[in-house]
Design an enzyme around this catalytic site. Structure first.
Site, mmCIF file in Angstrom:
data_model
loop_
_atom_site.group_PDB
_atom_site.id
_atom_site.type_symbol
_atom_site.label_atom_id
_atom_site.label_comp_id
_atom_site.label_asym_id
_atom_site.label_seq_id
_atom_site.Cartn_x
_atom_site.Cartn_y
_atom_site.Cartn_z
ATOM 1 C CG ASP A 295 -0.410 0.064 2.500
ATOM 2 O OD1 ASP A 295 0.811 0.217 2.574
ATOM 3 O OD2 ASP A 295 -1.150 -0.037 3.489
ATOM 4 C CB CYS B 178 -17.494 6.127 12.873
ATOM 5 S SG CYS B 178 -16.178 7.348 12.729
ATOM 6 C CB CYS C 261 -17.520 -5.420 10.722
ATOM 7 S SG CYS C 261 -18.059 -6.200 9.190
HETATM 8 S S1 SF4 Z 1 -21.235 -5.568 7.280
HETATM 9 FE FE1 SF4 Z 1 -19.480 -4.531 8.238
HETATM 10 S S2 SF4 Z 1 -18.735 -3.086 6.696
HETATM 11 FE FE2 SF4 Z 1 -20.789 -3.745 6.060
HETATM 12 S S3 SF4 Z 1 -22.128 -2.185 6.912
HETATM 13 FE FE3 SF4 Z 1 -22.033 -3.825 8.436
HETATM 14 S S4 SF4 Z 1 -20.370 -3.216 9.826
HETATM 15 FE FE4 SF4 Z 1 -20.186 -1.973 7.957
HETATM 16 S S1 SF4 Z 2 -14.220 4.135 13.359
HETATM 17 FE FE1 SF4 Z 2 -13.266 3.885 11.328
HETATM 18 S S2 SF4 Z 2 -13.852 5.681 10.182
HETATM 19 FE FE2 SF4 Z 2 -14.258 6.109 12.324
HETATM 20 S S3 SF4 Z 2 -12.452 7.134 13.096
HETATM 21 FE FE3 SF4 Z 2 -12.166 4.960 13.470
HETATM 22 S S4 SF4 Z 2 -11.057 4.202 11.649
HETATM 23 FE FE4 SF4 Z 2 -11.909 6.217 11.110
#
Ligand code: SF4
Ligand code: SF4
Length: 298
Positions: free
Chosen positions: A120, A184, A235
């Site tokens: 990256d 977030c 997630c």
């Molecule tokens: S599945 Fe994961 S990436 Fe997709 S909306 Fe839900 S938390 Fe966000």
């Molecule tokens: S939760 Fe994800 S988008 Fe929000 S501040 Fe943390 S790394 Fe950034």
């Protein structure tokens, strides 16, 4: 397959074409200033979305992923939190070394083949190419998400001068979920797959090279000192992950046991010891100290 033998967890192949859709998205994102003035995001826009502009004669992109998930968390729940992305040795080196071996293998197997290795650190929309090659989909947190390894994955690419058999993209499995957006703490995910770096903790604790931190976000960092995993931790696809088995990606034995007090009293010598060979060293001791001071409110 050779990529798996070398320690990667999955591998996919896509045609080295122009990414029209992603190019438009990138343009809008930059125009709106969501890149927080990051110069390298503005530069080489064309190369980011077209590998043929990056490597002459490019025909295929071989994308690989490596699981970096570590099931153990930091023991002191009051201590500053470091992202799992930075637990082990510098992943650029770890991934690059294996990708170079993969390229050597391809060159040996297919006469006339050649290519270049990318992690990256270069201008390429790696997540978009990985998604295109069927490794996963781009989640609403704007990260590459896979069914088997979730999103705690490093991505690497080989751009090669030969036609290969191409993989098919997978379906988006986010569905109606919006957990990452809601979780977030700084409201940096301002829409599905739109990340405003100006508000992102990861950006400020790692990429922001200035002496100042965002006053408008003070008190919202949830003790994140280097990187932020909040939108990954919530997630559902990251719920049942297995730890990686790559020795170099394990943290220094003391890192997960440091108390809040030890973190805040860290000195240069201890910093060098804990993060020897780690990408955290790129931020230098001063960078980590700045982040700690910001968390402490000074
Ligand atoms: S599945 Fe994961 S990436 Fe997709 S909306 Fe839900 S938390 Fe966000
Ligand atoms: S939760 Fe994800 S988008 Fe929000 S501040 Fe943390 S790394 Fe950034």
């Amino acid at each position: 397959m050779e990529a798996l033998r070398l320690g990667f967890d999955d591998c996919g192949i896509s045609r080295a074409d122009f990414l029209e859709f992603d190019s438009e998205r990138l343009k809008t994102w930059l125009e709106k200033g969501y890149h927080a003035g990051l110069g390298y995001m503005e530069r080489n826009k064309d190369k980011r979305t077209d590998p043929r502009k990056l490597v002459e004669g490019a025909k295929s992109v071989v994308s690989v992923i490596m699981n970096y998930f570590h099931s153990q968390n930091q023991q002191d729940h009051g201590a500053p939190v470091i992202s799992k992305y930075y637990y082990g040795k510098d992943h650029h080196q770890v991934v690059k070394k294996r990708l170079s071996e993969l390229l050597l293998f391809i060159r040996k197997m297919i006469p006339g083949s050649d290519g270049r290795v990318f992690t990256d650190s270069v201008p390429l929309l790696e997540k978009a190419f990985a998604a295109r090659s069927g490794l996963g989909w781009i989640g609403k947190n704007s990260l590459l998400l896979t069914k088997k390894y979730g999103s705690f994955i490093y991505i690497g690419d080989l751009i090669v001068n030969i036609e290969l058999e191409y993989d098919i993209p997978v379906k988006d499995h986010c569905g109606t979920c919006e957990k990452c957006i809601r979780a977030c703490p700084t409201r940096a995910l301002i829409g599905e797959r739109i990340l405003d770096l100006n508000r992102c903790i990861s950006f400020h604790t790692i990429e922001n090279k200035t002496d100042s931190m965002p006053e408008n976000l003070r008190g919202l960092f949830r003790n994140r000192v280097f990187g932020c995993d909040i939108c990954q931790d919530v997630c559902p696809w990251n719920r049942k992950l297995k730890s990686h088995a790559v020795e170099e990606l394990n943290p220094h034995p003391d890192l997960l046991y440091m108390s809040n007090r030890e973190w805040h009293s860290i000195n240069r010598e201890r910093f060098n010891e804990l993060f020897k060979g780690s990408a955290v060293k790129r931020a230098k001791f001063e960078g980590l100290r700045r982040n700690l001071d910001f968390l402490a409110g000074s």
